[in-house]
Design an enzyme around this catalytic site. Structure first.
Site, short mmCIF file in Angstrom:
data_model
loop_
_atom_site.label_atom_id
_atom_site.label_comp_id
_atom_site.label_asym_id
_atom_site.label_seq_id
_atom_site.Cartn_x
_atom_site.Cartn_y
_atom_site.Cartn_z
N SER A 1 0.85 -1.20 0.00
CA SER A 1 0.00 0.00 0.00
C SER A 1 0.88 1.24 0.00
O SER A 1 2.00 1.22 0.52
CB SER A 1 -0.86 0.01 1.26
OG SER A 1 -1.47 1.26 1.42
N TYR B 1 -1.22 -1.10 10.19
CA TYR B 1 -1.46 -1.40 8.76
C TYR B 1 -0.23 -1.04 7.93
O TYR B 1 0.24 -1.83 7.12
CB TYR B 1 -2.68 -0.62 8.29
CG TYR B 1 -3.06 -0.84 6.83
CD1 TYR B 1 -3.81 -1.95 6.44
CD2 TYR B 1 -2.68 0.07 5.85
CE1 TYR B 1 -4.17 -2.14 5.11
CE2 TYR B 1 -3.02 -0.11 4.53
CZ TYR B 1 -3.78 -1.22 4.16
OH TYR B 1 -4.13 -1.40 2.83
N1 NAD Z 1 -8.83 0.19 -1.00
C1 NAD Z 1 -7.68 0.81 -0.87
O1 NAD Z 1 -7.60 2.04 -0.85
C2 NAD Z 1 -6.41 0.01 -0.77
C3 NAD Z 1 -5.18 0.70 -0.93
C4 NAD Z 1 -3.99 -0.02 -0.81
C5 NAD Z 1 -4.03 -1.39 -0.55
N2 NAD Z 1 -5.23 -2.02 -0.40
C6 NAD Z 1 -5.22 -3.44 -0.13
O2 NAD Z 1 -5.97 -4.11 -1.13
C7 NAD Z 1 -6.45 -5.35 -0.61
C8 NAD Z 1 -7.91 -5.52 -0.97
O3 NAD Z 1 -8.66 -4.60 -0.24
P1 NAD Z 1 -9.97 -3.91 -0.80
O4 NAD Z 1 -9.69 -2.47 -0.82
O5 NAD Z 1 -10.45 -4.58 -2.02
O6 NAD Z 1 -10.97 -4.15 0.43
P2 NAD Z 1 -12.11 -5.23 0.70
O7 NAD Z 1 -12.43 -5.08 2.14
O8 NAD Z 1 -13.17 -5.05 -0.30
O9 NAD Z 1 -11.40 -6.63 0.43
C9 NAD Z 1 -10.73 -7.37 1.40
C10 NAD Z 1 -11.17 -8.82 1.26
O10 NAD Z 1 -10.36 -9.62 2.13
C11 NAD Z 1 -11.21 -10.54 2.78
N3 NAD Z 1 -10.58 -10.97 4.04
C12 NAD Z 1 -10.42 -10.21 5.16
N4 NAD Z 1 -9.80 -10.96 6.10
C13 NAD Z 1 -9.56 -12.17 5.56
C14 NAD Z 1 -8.96 -13.36 6.05
N5 NAD Z 1 -8.49 -13.46 7.30
N6 NAD Z 1 -8.88 -14.44 5.23
C15 NAD Z 1 -9.38 -14.37 3.97
N7 NAD Z 1 -9.97 -13.27 3.46
C16 NAD Z 1 -10.05 -12.18 4.24
C17 NAD Z 1 -12.51 -9.79 2.98
O11 NAD Z 1 -13.61 -10.66 3.24
C18 NAD Z 1 -12.62 -9.04 1.65
O12 NAD Z 1 -13.28 -9.82 0.66
C19 NAD Z 1 -6.15 -5.33 0.89
O13 NAD Z 1 -5.00 -6.09 1.17
C20 NAD Z 1 -5.89 -3.87 1.17
O14 NAD Z 1 -5.05 -3.68 2.27
C21 NAD Z 1 -6.42 -1.34 -0.52
#
Ligand code: NAD
Length: 258
Positions: A149, A164
């Site tokens: 991230s 995080y």
């Molecule tokens: N959205 C942003 O701005 C952003 C920015 C940088 C990085 N990210 C990263 O992108 C990735 C996806 O996030 P997103 O934004 O799509 O959010 P999201 O919450 O939609 O997706 C996260 C998914 O992970 C699943 N999950 C959570 N804990 C889990 C576990 N213990 N085992 C299996 N599955 C699990 C959730 O059920 C969900 O489907 C994450 O790693 C997040 O840190 C997101």
């Protein structure tokens, strides 16, 4: 010299955290399926994972399974990957996308919450990757892409805070060190570092005000979209990315220099 193994037409991508309908993982699963990949969705939300897989199979005409799995639990990971290996073509690519946020300020952080963030974001990535790599090494072909991230690079500043950021910074070291060991096996290991994207991990759908505040320092003047992140992931998981490894790709509308 390491030989290059041909990319098979029948191949599976394992995507963790791909059940959430508005999430990066789900968009990635859809895009890969549209490119002919069979797709395995591993998510802690078993019902949503099954539904997503059903939808993907029906939409794209590929094999897809959704498996309920907590990536922080080794037995759960073992059972899930065993299920994928017994029902889909060989696993060629893994996207470690499952993650949780942590908006708690440092002085209020608890050991339990800190451990949970690391267990899911980092240890989960370790366990799923190690389990999937066994087959990739045997077949001399693999792509591993994990999600760091911009929060790791800039020290938060978006939504989540220290736990995080630290867990996502660990993903970068993990990626580089693992790439060093995997090159000789024909496996590439990369990560991407997205800026803010409007998904549920931000504590719910972003209001227009929150979007505007987050966009203030972004050169492109807006937050990212899941399809944009998915496109980069799919490229790094694809057949043309065989000479890219140990890389961290910025995808943040220019936020890294502001
Ligand atoms: N959205 C942003 O701005 C952003 C920015 C940088 C990085 N990210 C990263 O992108 C990735 C996806 O996030 P997103 O934004 O799509 O959010 P999201 O919450 O939609 O997706 C996260 C998914 O992970 C699943 N999950 C959570 N804990 C889990 C576990 N213990 N085992 C299996 N599955 C699990 C959730 O059920 C969900 O489907 C994450 O790693 C997040 O840190 C997101």
């Amino acid at each position: 010299m390491t030989e290059t193994t041909a990319f098979p037409s029948a191949r599976t991508a394992v995507i963790t955290g791909a059940a959430s309908e508005r999430g990066i993982g789900r968009a990635t699963a859809d895009l890969l399926a549209s490119q002919g990949w069979c797709v395995a969705i591993l998510d802690i939300d078993a019902d949503a994972a099954a539904l997503a897989a059903e939808h993907i199979a029906a939409t794209h005409g590929v094999q897809s399974i959704g498996v309920g799995a907590d990536v922080s639990d080794q037995e759960s990971v073992e059972a899930a990957i065993a299920a994928v290996e017994s029902s889909l073509p060989p696993i060629v690519a893994l996207a470690n996308i499952a993650g949780i946020s942590s908006p708690t300020e440092f002085m209020n952080e608890t050991k339990e919450a800190w451990d949970r963030v690391f267990a899911v974001n980092m240890t989960g990535t370790f366990m799923v990757t190690q389990r999937v790599l066994a087959g990739m090494i045997e077949r001399k072909l693999g792509r591993v892409v994990s999600i760091s991230s911009i929060s790791a690079q800039r020290g938060g500043g978006t939504y989540s805070k220290v736990a995080y950021s630290a867990s996502k910074a660990a993903i970068i070291g993990f990626t580089r060190a693992l790439a060093r060991e995997m090159g000789e096996h024909g496996v590439t290991v990369n990560c991407i570092a997205p800026g803010p994207v409007d998904t549920d991990i931000m504590g719910g759908t972003l209001s227009e005000d929150r979007k505007a505040a987050m966009s203030k320092d972004i050169l492109m003047g807006r937050v990212g979209r899941v399809d944009e992140i998915a496109a980069l992931l799919a490229f790094l998981m694809g057949g043309q990315a065989g000479f890219i490894t140990a890389a961290t790709y910025d995808i943040n509308g220019g936020l890294q220099i502001s």
